[in-house]
Design a protein around this motif. Structure first.
Motif, PDB file in Angstrom:
ATOM      1  N   VAL A   1       0.861  -1.189   0.000  1.00  0.00           N
ATOM      2  CA  VAL A   1       0.000   0.000   0.000  1.00  0.00           C
ATOM      3  C   VAL A   1       0.892   1.231   0.000  1.00  0.00           C
ATOM      4  N   GLU A   2       0.628   2.119  -0.950  1.00  0.00           N
ATOM      5  CA  GLU A   2       1.332   3.403  -0.982  1.00  0.00           C
ATOM      6  C   GLU A   2       0.309   4.516  -0.785  1.00  0.00           C
ATOM      7  N   PRO A   3       0.324   5.182   0.387  1.00  0.00           N
ATOM      8  CA  PRO A   3      -0.573   6.330   0.574  1.00  0.00           C
ATOM      9  C   PRO A   3      -0.217   7.426  -0.431  1.00  0.00           C
ATOM     10  N   VAL A   4      -1.232   7.876  -1.182  1.00  0.00           N
ATOM     11  CA  VAL A   4      -0.970   8.865  -2.237  1.00  0.00           C
ATOM     12  C   VAL A   4      -1.712  10.181  -2.029  1.00  0.00           C
ATOM     13  N   ALA A   5      -2.700  10.210  -1.146  1.00  0.00           N
ATOM     14  CA  ALA A   5      -3.451  11.441  -0.906  1.00  0.00           C
ATOM     15  C   ALA A   5      -4.072  11.376   0.487  1.00  0.00           C
ATOM     16  N   ILE A   6      -4.301  12.558   1.062  1.00  0.00           N
ATOM     17  CA  ILE A   6      -4.939  12.651   2.375  1.00  0.00           C
ATOM     18  C   ILE A   6      -5.903  13.831   2.350  1.00  0.00           C
ATOM     19  N   ALA A   7      -7.056  13.654   2.996  1.00  0.00           N
ATOM     20  CA  ALA A   7      -8.059  14.716   3.060  1.00  0.00           C
ATOM     21  C   ALA A   7      -8.867  14.545   4.346  1.00  0.00           C
ATOM     22  N   MET A   8      -9.436  15.641   4.820  1.00  0.00           N
ATOM     23  CA  MET A   8     -10.343  15.585   5.964  1.00  0.00           C
ATOM     24  C   MET A   8     -11.775  15.575   5.441  1.00  0.00           C
ATOM     25  N   GLU A   9     -12.585  14.666   5.964  1.00  0.00           N
ATOM     26  CA  GLU A   9     -14.015  14.606   5.649  1.00  0.00           C
ATOM     27  C   GLU A   9     -14.750  14.559   6.981  1.00  0.00           C
ATOM     28  N   GLY A  10     -15.190  15.715   7.428  1.00  0.00           N
ATOM     29  CA  GLY A  10     -15.803  15.792   8.753  1.00  0.00           C
ATOM     30  C   GLY A  10     -14.763  15.472   9.799  1.00  0.00           C
ATOM     31  N   ASP A  11     -15.045  14.481  10.651  1.00  0.00           N
ATOM     32  CA  ASP A  11     -14.096  14.098  11.701  1.00  0.00           C
ATOM     33  C   ASP A  11     -13.188  12.951  11.274  1.00  0.00           C
ATOM     34  N   ARG A  12     -13.255  12.584   9.999  1.00  0.00           N
ATOM     35  CA  ARG A  12     -12.443  11.471   9.497  1.00  0.00           C
ATOM     36  C   ARG A  12     -11.272  11.969   8.658  1.00  0.00           C
ATOM     37  N   THR A  13     -10.154  11.284   8.803  1.00  0.00           N
ATOM     38  CA  THR A  13      -8.996  11.507   7.949  1.00  0.00           C
ATOM     39  C   THR A  13      -9.035  10.411   6.898  1.00  0.00           C
ATOM     40  N   VAL A  14      -9.174  10.809   5.638  1.00  0.00           N
ATOM     41  CA  VAL A  14      -9.297   9.829   4.555  1.00  0.00           C
ATOM     42  C   VAL A  14      -7.988   9.799   3.771  1.00  0.00           C
ATOM     43  N   VAL A  15      -7.382   8.620   3.747  1.00  0.00           N
ATOM     44  CA  VAL A  15      -6.136   8.408   3.019  1.00  0.00           C
ATOM     45  C   VAL A  15      -6.452   7.527   1.821  1.00  0.00           C
ATOM     46  N   THR A  16      -6.070   7.998   0.633  1.00  0.00           N
ATOM     47  CA  THR A  16      -6.178   7.161  -0.557  1.00  0.00           C
ATOM     48  C   THR A  16      -4.878   6.391  -0.683  1.00  0.00           C
ATOM     49  N   GLY A  17      -5.009   5.078  -0.776  1.00  0.00           N
ATOM     50  CA  GLY A  17      -3.835   4.227  -0.885  1.00  0.00           C
ATOM     51  C   GLY A  17      -3.857   3.447  -2.181  1.00  0.00           C
ATOM     52  N   HIS A  18      -2.736   3.446  -2.890  1.00  0.00           N
ATOM     53  CA  HIS A  18      -2.594   2.644  -4.107  1.00  0.00           C
ATOM     54  C   HIS A  18      -2.149   1.257  -3.656  1.00  0.00           C
ATOM     55  N   VAL A  19      -3.015   0.254  -3.856  1.00  0.00           N
ATOM     56  CA  VAL A  19      -2.782  -1.093  -3.365  1.00  0.00           C
ATOM     57  C   VAL A  19      -2.507  -2.008  -4.553  1.00  0.00           C
ATOM     58  N   ALA A  20      -1.381  -2.712  -4.495  1.00  0.00           N
ATOM     59  CA  ALA A  20      -1.009  -3.642  -5.559  1.00  0.00           C
ATOM     60  C   ALA A  20      -0.598  -4.964  -4.927  1.00  0.00           C
ATOM     61  N   GLY A  21      -0.981  -6.059  -5.593  1.00  0.00           N
ATOM     62  CA  GLY A  21      -0.615  -7.367  -5.052  1.00  0.00           C
ATOM     63  C   GLY A  21      -1.180  -8.485  -5.882  1.00  0.00           C
ATOM     64  N   ASP A  22      -1.324  -9.647  -5.249  1.00  0.00           N
ATOM     65  CA  ASP A  22      -1.773 -10.839  -5.954  1.00  0.00           C
ATOM     66  C   ASP A  22      -3.251 -11.138  -5.699  1.00  0.00           C
ATOM     67  N   PHE A  23      -4.051 -10.095  -5.622  1.00  0.00           N
ATOM     68  CA  PHE A  23      -5.492 -10.253  -5.399  1.00  0.00           C
ATOM     69  C   PHE A  23      -6.241  -9.859  -6.665  1.00  0.00           C
ATOM     70  N   PRO A  24      -7.466 -10.356  -6.839  1.00  0.00           N
ATOM     71  CA  PRO A  24      -8.249 -10.008  -8.034  1.00  0.00           C
ATOM     72  C   PRO A  24      -8.477  -8.499  -8.126  1.00  0.00           C
TER      73      PRO A  24
END
Length: 109
Positions: A62-85
């Motif tokens: 997982v590589e965190p690529v962005a962060i934002a506040m949405e109300g009381d939540r911290t939302v991190v967008t993560g680029h996830v790569a692996g051996d899953f569908p």
């Protein structure tokens, strides 16, 4: 470019990268809830078991690529790569923090 993450969130991603389920669980408060893939995991023991199972099921990074506040939540967008569908995929990690610990985490596509 690396993004600046609050310490509990940075610790979560570091422990996840190390495949350290105990370390992941320590990032959470005693009553924390994780929601992932349609399931809810309540408390550190359940969170530890969730992380152990997900780390055994798939190999991923997982590589965190962005962060934002949405109300009381911290939302991190993560680029996830692996051996899953469907790999790779960008997932949204919605963290609720409380007293230096993670009180809630919801992972969605």
């Amino acid at each position: 470019m690396a993004i600046a993450l609050p310490k509990p969130i940075a610790d979560y991603f570091a422990a996840d990268a190390a495949k350290d389920a105990d370390g992941v669980a320590r990032c959470f408060s005693d009553e924390a809830i994780v929601r992932d893939e349609g399931h809810a995991y309540s408390g550190r023991d359940a969170i530890r078991q969730w992380k152990t199972a997900s780390s055994q099921k798939y190999s991923y990074t997982v590589e965190p690529v962005a962060i934002a506040m949405e109300g009381d939540r911290t939302v991190v967008t993560g680029h996830v790569a692996g051996d899953f569908p469907g790999s790779p995929v960008d997932l949204r990690y919605g963290f609720t923090l409380d007293g230096g610990k993670i009180a809630g985490l919801e992972i969605v596509a």
